[in-house]
Design a protein around this motif. Structure first.
Motif: not given
Length: 456
Positions: A1-6, A68-69, A83-88, A96-105
């Motif tokens: 699997m080809k994975i990009i980690i940002l 792939d991811m 970055a996820c929007q551009i990747a899509h 696409k997996v993203a860490r989102i800290r702000a609960v508002e999002y």
């Protein structure tokens, strides 16, 4: 699997290490910090790209066209989202997996993230939500040091220490069935002086043993009572911190417990007081001995330090414990601190990084692995896998548990079948199509051997 980690911070680097050392993955890490990238490249077989993670040219250089991811774990929610929007939109990366800290999002009210009609992210990981849920579970089961649920909370893994006074201490494991004849439980691991012992019927439980067991939630307190004198339910809880974890935790607890929250910033304390109904919000330093004395910390059942400052959390919790708080839970960001406080007065240390890695691995491991929980600072794991196929196409289906060839030390703790059946592991049990298996791995590096069982 080809994975990009940002992101090459603690979480991104740890995830890269997991994926490179365990799997035949093609991993590329993107970050602006040249020193962090160089350190990763020197230690592991992976590619690195220096640049801004949400610049299309940088993602293209990282191989986004064939990836792939994409896993976005930078310290900026906005960079991860963009970055996820551009990747899509530009590169059509499927996962696409993203860490989102702000609960508002991540507020469920807005349904912001959706592949069809929102920001196209397949999986959102919120460390704050994970930590809040984990601490809430620990509060629900006094005496548990770690707890994790599987199969929609139908089966749990629990860690608890054996103490003198526990009915099973000094006895063989086989006596557990005699003490609790109507309770289905599987002890999957014992750690004695930090060394793993594979439990068998003749194993004698000693005081100080750390015991991991798997059972249904209704049985947890009964099993803990075999290992130690069962603690009384918590009543008085004091929380140090005014961040999203502290406020979310107070909001979840305030209707069932007497909750006090300490925040050092006066203006922020006022805002928090407006959000909480039944919580007493205090302005001050949580390591202020006079303040803790005034608020009768010696009557506190549980002191929880969840500020963003490791040193503050450690010092305030140690002070609270010395002044009489019965138990303390501490949030620790730095891995080195986790190791330092292992044998201190701190009862439970929680790592947001480890919680995030567990959630990430649940999404980046191969199909058939439904959930991953990292234990013991990442050295061990519990996984939930799904068996598919029949006896001709599967290495699991149609075979009894004692016929399945597992690496040494690995234990199948439970099988969840359909909507109703939770079957605590029995050697004669035959695995069926779509069964969920809860498996304990004392060494996470054995995951590749377990994954081979999922191959058809």
């Amino acid at each position: 699997m080809k994975i990009i980690i940002l992101g090459a911070g603690q979480t991104g680097s740890a995830l890269a290490e997991y994926l490179v050392t365990e799997h035949e993955n093609d991993v590329t890490v993107v970050d602006e910090a040249a020193d962090q990238l160089q350190s990763l490249q020197e230690r592991f077989d992976l590619r690195v790209i220096q640049g801004k993670v949400c610049h299309p040219q940088v993602l293209e250089s990282a191989g986004a066209e064939n990836a792939d991811m994409l896993v976005a774990v930078t310290n900026s929610d906005e960079s991860n989202i963009l970055a996820c929007q551009i990747a899509h939109s530009l590169f059509n990366i499927e996962q696409k997996v993203a860490r989102i800290r702000a609960v508002e999002y991540s507020d469920d009210k807005y349904q912001l993230f959706s592949i069809d009609n929102g920001i196209p992210i397949n999986h959102i990981i919120s460390p704050e939500k994970l930590i809040t849920q984990h601490i809430s579970q620990l509060i629900q089961y006094p005496g548990a040091l770690q707890i994790a649920s599987f199969c929609d909370d139908r089966v749990y893994l629990v860690a608890a220490t054996a103490y003198y006074g526990g009915a099973l201490v000094g006895s063989e494991l086989s006596e557990l069935n005699e003490h609790l004849p109507h309770v289905e439980v599987k002890i999957v691991a014992i750690y004695r002086q930090h060394k793993f012992i594979r439990p068998i019927d003749s194993t004698i439980i000693e005081a100080g043993d750390l015991v991991y067991f798997i059972t249904e939630p209704s049985n947890i307190k009964a099993v803990i009572s075999e290992l130690q004198r069962l603690e009384k339910p918590y009543k008085r809880i004091m929380i140090s911190g005014g961040g999203s974890v502290a406020v979310a935790l107070a909001k979840r607890l305030e209707n069932d417990y007497q909750v006090k929250l300490i925040e050092r910033n006066a203006q922020k304390a006022e805002l928090i007081a407006d959000k909480l109904i039944n919580t007493t919000v205090l302005h001050g330093e949580s390591a202020d001995q006079e303040l803790l004395s005034q608020e009768q910390v010696e009557l506190t059942d549980l002191f929880i330090a969840v500020t963003s400052d490791d040193e503050s959390n450690i010092m305030s919790s140690m002070l609270a414990k010395r002044m009489g708080a019965k138990k303390v839970i501490v949030l620790i960001q730095r891995q080195a601190y986790l190791e330092l406080i292992n044998d201190s007065v701190i009862d439970i240390a929680i790592s947001p990084q480890l919680a995030t890695i567990s959630e990430l691995l649940s999404h980046v491991r191969q199909s058939g692995i439904a959930k991953v929980v990292s234990l013991r600072q990442g050295s061990s794991e519990v996984i939930e896998i799904i068996a598919h196929g029949d006896k001709q196409t599967s290495k699991l289906v149609g075979r009894s548990i004692n016929e399945i060839k597992l690496p040494s030390g690995i234990t199948i703790g439970a099988v969840v079948r359909g909507d109703d059946d939770v079957i605590i592991s029995q050697n004669e049990l035959v695995i069926e199509d779509n069964d969920h298996l809860i498996i304990f791995l004392p060494d996470r590096k054995a995951i590749s051997e377990v994954e081979k069982l999922l191959c058809t």
